[in-house]
Design a protein around this motif. Structure first.
Motif, PDB file in Angstrom:
ATOM      1  N   PHE A 172       0.818  -1.209   0.000  1.00  0.00           N
ATOM      2  CA  PHE A 172       0.000   0.000   0.000  1.00  0.00           C
ATOM      3  C   PHE A 172       0.857   1.268   0.000  1.00  0.00           C
ATOM      4  CE2 PHE A 172      -2.348   3.316   2.378  1.00  0.00           C
ATOM      5  CZ  PHE A 172      -3.485   3.417   1.577  1.00  0.00           C
ATOM      6  N   ALA A 173       2.011   1.223   0.657  1.00  0.00           N
ATOM      7  CA  ALA A 173       2.865   2.404   0.787  1.00  0.00           C
ATOM      8  C   ALA A 173       3.956   2.479  -0.277  1.00  0.00           C
ATOM      9  CB  ALA A 173       3.524   2.417   2.171  1.00  0.00           C
ATOM     10  N   GLY A 174       3.993   1.542  -1.208  1.00  0.00           N
ATOM     11  CA  GLY A 174       5.095   1.485  -2.168  1.00  0.00           C
ATOM     12  C   GLY A 174       4.987   2.512  -3.276  1.00  0.00           C
ATOM     13  N   ILE A 175       6.104   2.717  -3.958  1.00  0.00           N
ATOM     14  CA  ILE A 175       6.156   3.579  -5.135  1.00  0.00           C
ATOM     15  C   ILE A 175       7.026   2.896  -6.183  1.00  0.00           C
ATOM     16  CG2 ILE A 175       8.050   4.928  -4.116  1.00  0.00           C
ATOM     17  CD1 ILE A 175       7.075   7.332  -5.782  1.00  0.00           C
ATOM     18  N   ALA A 176       6.524   2.823  -7.406  1.00  0.00           N
ATOM     19  CA  ALA A 176       7.270   2.160  -8.473  1.00  0.00           C
ATOM     20  C   ALA A 176       8.566   2.897  -8.769  1.00  0.00           C
ATOM     21  CB  ALA A 176       6.413   2.095  -9.736  1.00  0.00           C
ATOM     22  N   PRO A 177       9.652   2.180  -9.052  1.00  0.00           N
ATOM     23  CA  PRO A 177      10.934   2.838  -9.356  1.00  0.00           C
ATOM     24  C   PRO A 177      10.830   3.871 -10.471  1.00  0.00           C
ATOM     25  CG  PRO A 177      11.276   0.495  -8.984  1.00  0.00           C
ATOM     26  CD  PRO A 177       9.792   0.706  -8.986  1.00  0.00           C
ATOM     27  N   ALA A 178       9.946   3.662 -11.436  1.00  0.00           N
ATOM     28  CA  ALA A 178       9.813   4.630 -12.521  1.00  0.00           C
ATOM     29  C   ALA A 178       9.274   5.968 -12.035  1.00  0.00           C
ATOM     30  CB  ALA A 178       8.891   4.070 -13.609  1.00  0.00           C
ATOM     31  N   SER A 179       8.537   5.978 -10.922  1.00  0.00           N
ATOM     32  CA  SER A 179       7.969   7.212 -10.376  1.00  0.00           C
ATOM     33  C   SER A 179       8.910   7.906  -9.398  1.00  0.00           C
ATOM     34  CB  SER A 179       6.645   6.914  -9.656  1.00  0.00           C
ATOM     35  OG  SER A 179       5.677   6.420 -10.540  1.00  0.00           O
ATOM     36  N   ALA A 180       9.829   7.155  -8.803  1.00  0.00           N
ATOM     37  CA  ALA A 180      10.645   7.695  -7.721  1.00  0.00           C
ATOM     38  C   ALA A 180      11.532   8.876  -8.122  1.00  0.00           C
ATOM     39  CB  ALA A 180      11.483   6.585  -7.096  1.00  0.00           C
ATOM     40  N   PRO A 181      12.240   8.839  -9.277  1.00  0.00           N
ATOM     41  CA  PRO A 181      13.103   9.985  -9.598  1.00  0.00           C
ATOM     42  C   PRO A 181      12.344  11.303  -9.689  1.00  0.00           C
ATOM     43  CG  PRO A 181      13.691   8.101 -10.948  1.00  0.00           C
ATOM     44  CD  PRO A 181      12.418   7.741 -10.253  1.00  0.00           C
ATOM     45  N   ALA A 182      11.170  11.296 -10.294  1.00  0.00           N
ATOM     46  CA  ALA A 182      10.385  12.522 -10.384  1.00  0.00           C
ATOM     47  C   ALA A 182       9.956  12.999  -9.000  1.00  0.00           C
ATOM     48  CB  ALA A 182       9.163  12.298 -11.276  1.00  0.00           C
ATOM     49  N   TYR A 183       9.629  12.070  -8.114  1.00  0.00           N
ATOM     50  CA  TYR A 183       9.277  12.436  -6.746  1.00  0.00           C
ATOM     51  C   TYR A 183      10.460  13.102  -6.045  1.00  0.00           C
ATOM     52  CZ  TYR A 183       4.592  10.695  -5.628  1.00  0.00           C
ATOM     53  OH  TYR A 183       3.234  10.546  -5.525  1.00  0.00           O
ATOM     54  N   VAL A 184      11.651  12.543  -6.201  1.00  0.00           N
ATOM     55  CA  VAL A 184      12.832  13.108  -5.554  1.00  0.00           C
ATOM     56  C   VAL A 184      13.100  14.515  -6.081  1.00  0.00           C
ATOM     57  CG1 VAL A 184      15.332  12.895  -5.300  1.00  0.00           C
ATOM     58  CG2 VAL A 184      13.869  10.878  -5.015  1.00  0.00           C
ATOM     59  N   VAL A 185      12.989  14.710  -7.382  1.00  0.00           N
ATOM     60  CA  VAL A 185      13.184  16.045  -7.960  1.00  0.00           C
ATOM     61  C   VAL A 185      12.155  17.024  -7.395  1.00  0.00           C
ATOM     62  CG1 VAL A 185      13.070  17.399 -10.090  1.00  0.00           C
ATOM     63  CG2 VAL A 185      14.293  15.213 -10.063  1.00  0.00           C
ATOM     64  N   ALA A 186      10.895  16.600  -7.310  1.00  0.00           N
ATOM     65  CA  ALA A 186       9.849  17.462  -6.765  1.00  0.00           C
ATOM     66  C   ALA A 186      10.115  17.791  -5.302  1.00  0.00           C
ATOM     67  CB  ALA A 186       8.488  16.792  -6.919  1.00  0.00           C
ATOM     68  N   GLN A 187      10.598  16.823  -4.551  1.00  0.00           N
ATOM     69  CA  GLN A 187      10.902  17.062  -3.135  1.00  0.00           C
ATOM     70  C   GLN A 187      12.067  18.047  -2.979  1.00  0.00           C
ATOM     71  OE1 GLN A 187      11.472  12.965  -2.316  1.00  0.00           O
ATOM     72  NE2 GLN A 187       9.280  12.545  -2.107  1.00  0.00           N
ATOM     73  N   LEU A 188      13.083  17.920  -3.810  1.00  0.00           N
ATOM     74  CA  LEU A 188      14.194  18.868  -3.753  1.00  0.00           C
ATOM     75  C   LEU A 188      13.735  20.262  -4.180  1.00  0.00           C
ATOM     76  CD1 LEU A 188      17.095  16.647  -5.138  1.00  0.00           C
ATOM     77  CD2 LEU A 188      16.626  17.255  -2.755  1.00  0.00           C
ATOM     78  N   ALA A 189      12.841  20.324  -5.159  1.00  0.00           N
ATOM     79  CA  ALA A 189      12.269  21.619  -5.544  1.00  0.00           C
ATOM     80  C   ALA A 189      11.473  22.207  -4.386  1.00  0.00           C
ATOM     81  CB  ALA A 189      11.383  21.459  -6.775  1.00  0.00           C
ATOM     82  N   GLY A 190      10.717  21.346  -3.691  1.00  0.00           N
ATOM     83  CA  GLY A 190      10.005  21.799  -2.504  1.00  0.00           C
ATOM     84  C   GLY A 190      10.949  22.288  -1.424  1.00  0.00           C
ATOM     85  N   GLY A 191      12.109  21.633  -1.319  1.00  0.00           N
ATOM     86  CA  GLY A 191      13.120  22.095  -0.367  1.00  0.00           C
ATOM     87  C   GLY A 191      13.606  23.488  -0.701  1.00  0.00           C
ATOM     88  N   ALA A 192      13.816  23.764  -1.993  1.00  0.00           N
ATOM     89  CA  ALA A 192      14.259  25.096  -2.416  1.00  0.00           C
ATOM     90  C   ALA A 192      13.180  26.143  -2.135  1.00  0.00           C
ATOM     91  CB  ALA A 192      14.619  25.080  -3.896  1.00  0.00           C
ATOM     92  N   VAL A 193      11.921  25.788  -2.408  1.00  0.00           N
ATOM     93  CA  VAL A 193      10.819  26.707  -2.107  1.00  0.00           C
ATOM     94  C   VAL A 193      10.740  26.962  -0.604  1.00  0.00           C
ATOM     95  CG1 VAL A 193       8.305  26.975  -2.134  1.00  0.00           C
ATOM     96  CG2 VAL A 193       9.489  26.071  -4.143  1.00  0.00           C
ATOM     97  N   GLY A 194      10.836  25.893   0.172  1.00  0.00           N
ATOM     98  CA  GLY A 194      10.792  26.034   1.620  1.00  0.00           C
ATOM     99  C   GLY A 194      11.915  26.909   2.144  1.00  0.00           C
ATOM    100  N   LEU A 195      13.113  26.724   1.600  1.00  0.00           N
ATOM    101  CA  LEU A 195      14.249  27.542   2.026  1.00  0.00           C
ATOM    102  C   LEU A 195      13.976  29.015   1.762  1.00  0.00           C
ATOM    103  CD1 LEU A 195      17.179  27.879   3.009  1.00  0.00           C
ATOM    104  CD2 LEU A 195      17.923  27.362   0.666  1.00  0.00           C
ATOM    105  N   GLY A 196      13.445  29.315   0.586  1.00  0.00           N
ATOM    106  CA  GLY A 196      13.129  30.708   0.278  1.00  0.00           C
ATOM    107  C   GLY A 196      12.097  31.291   1.223  1.00  0.00           C
ATOM    108  N   LEU A 197      11.075  30.508   1.542  1.00  0.00           N
ATOM    109  CA  LEU A 197      10.046  30.991   2.456  1.00  0.00           C
ATOM    110  C   LEU A 197      10.594  31.186   3.863  1.00  0.00           C
ATOM    111  CD1 LEU A 197       7.049  28.777   1.269  1.00  0.00           C
ATOM    112  CD2 LEU A 197       7.300  31.257   0.981  1.00  0.00           C
ATOM    113  N   ILE A 198      11.427  30.275   4.304  1.00  0.00           N
ATOM    114  CA  ILE A 198      12.013  30.391   5.646  1.00  0.00           C
ATOM    115  C   ILE A 198      12.862  31.656   5.741  1.00  0.00           C
ATOM    116  CG2 ILE A 198      13.662  29.341   7.259  1.00  0.00           C
ATOM    117  CD1 ILE A 198      12.692  26.600   5.905  1.00  0.00           C
TER     118      ILE A 198
END
Length: 212
Positions: A172-198
């Motif tokens: 139920f909690a899994g993510i296919a390897p084909a989806s994972a790289p895009a998720y990681v990129v989105a999370q790092l982008a979210g990190g950059a947005v968060g840094l700017g807001l902080i």
């Protein structure tokens, strides 16, 4: 490792206890994750600062909280821990130790949700840290992630390391390897947005004072 075991293990349990009811499965998974995260932060905060998330470590380094060398050295341990936690969860439920996930998640909506989820998580953590309220972080982070399971379409992974770990459980909690790289990129982008807001909202951290 404990974080991934909580997320994956509770996902497996939810699917078994509530077959066919995705909403109830998500409720069970999110409740366990929120409570587990609160407890795990309390356990490991005094040891490592509860650095379970590469995005958090990298933003902490950018804000001067830890050195870049320390932040980068955390990342292999974070990834290895999450992979080990997923394998451990599989084993506890008598599944194959490492089963590659088949759930594809990388739609534009999911990726936008990961940007929002990660930026929000960073705001929670560093708004508290930079205003002298770090003691509230375990409860606040657990509550935020529990809520973000529901208000984001991606169910708020918000962590590159656990994204990698969740590839190793076809549950139920899994993510296919084909989806994972895009998720990681989105999370790092979210990190950059968060840094700017902080930096915008909390430009000057509160410094603890020491009594004479």
């Amino acid at each position: 490792m404990f974080l991934a075991a909580v997320v994956v293990g509770s996902g497996i349990a939810a699917a078994r206890l509530s077959p066919g009811d995705t909403g109830l499965q998500l409720l069970e998974n999110s409740a366990a994750t929120a409570a587990g995260l609160f407890t795990i932060i309390l356990m490991f905060g005094p040891v490592s600062g509860a650095h379970f998330n590469p995005a958090v470590s990298l933003v902490d380094a950018a804000l001067g909280g830890v050195t870049w060398r320390a932040a980068l050295s955390y990342i292999p341990a974070q990834v290895a821990g999450c992979v080990a936690g997923a394998v451990l969860a599989n084993a506890m439920f008598a599944q194959a130790a490492a089963s590659i996930a088949t759930t594809h998640r990388a739609t534009p909506a999911h990726l936008l949700a990961e940007v929002v989820a990660t930026a929000g998580l960073l705001l929670v953590i560093f708004s508290l840290a930079r205003t002298g309220r770090a003691a509230s972080a375990p409860a606040a982070v657990g509550a935020y992630i529990g809520a973000a399971y529901w208000f984001t379409s991606s169910t708020s992974f918000a962590n590159p390391a656990i994204t990698v770990g969740r590839m190793f459980s076809d549950s139920f909690a899994g993510i296919a390897p084909a989806s994972a790289p895009a998720y990681v990129v989105a999370q790092l982008a979210g990190g950059a947005v968060g840094l700017g807001l902080i930096r915008t909202l909390y430009p000057t951290p509160v410094r603890a004072t020491v009594a004479a």
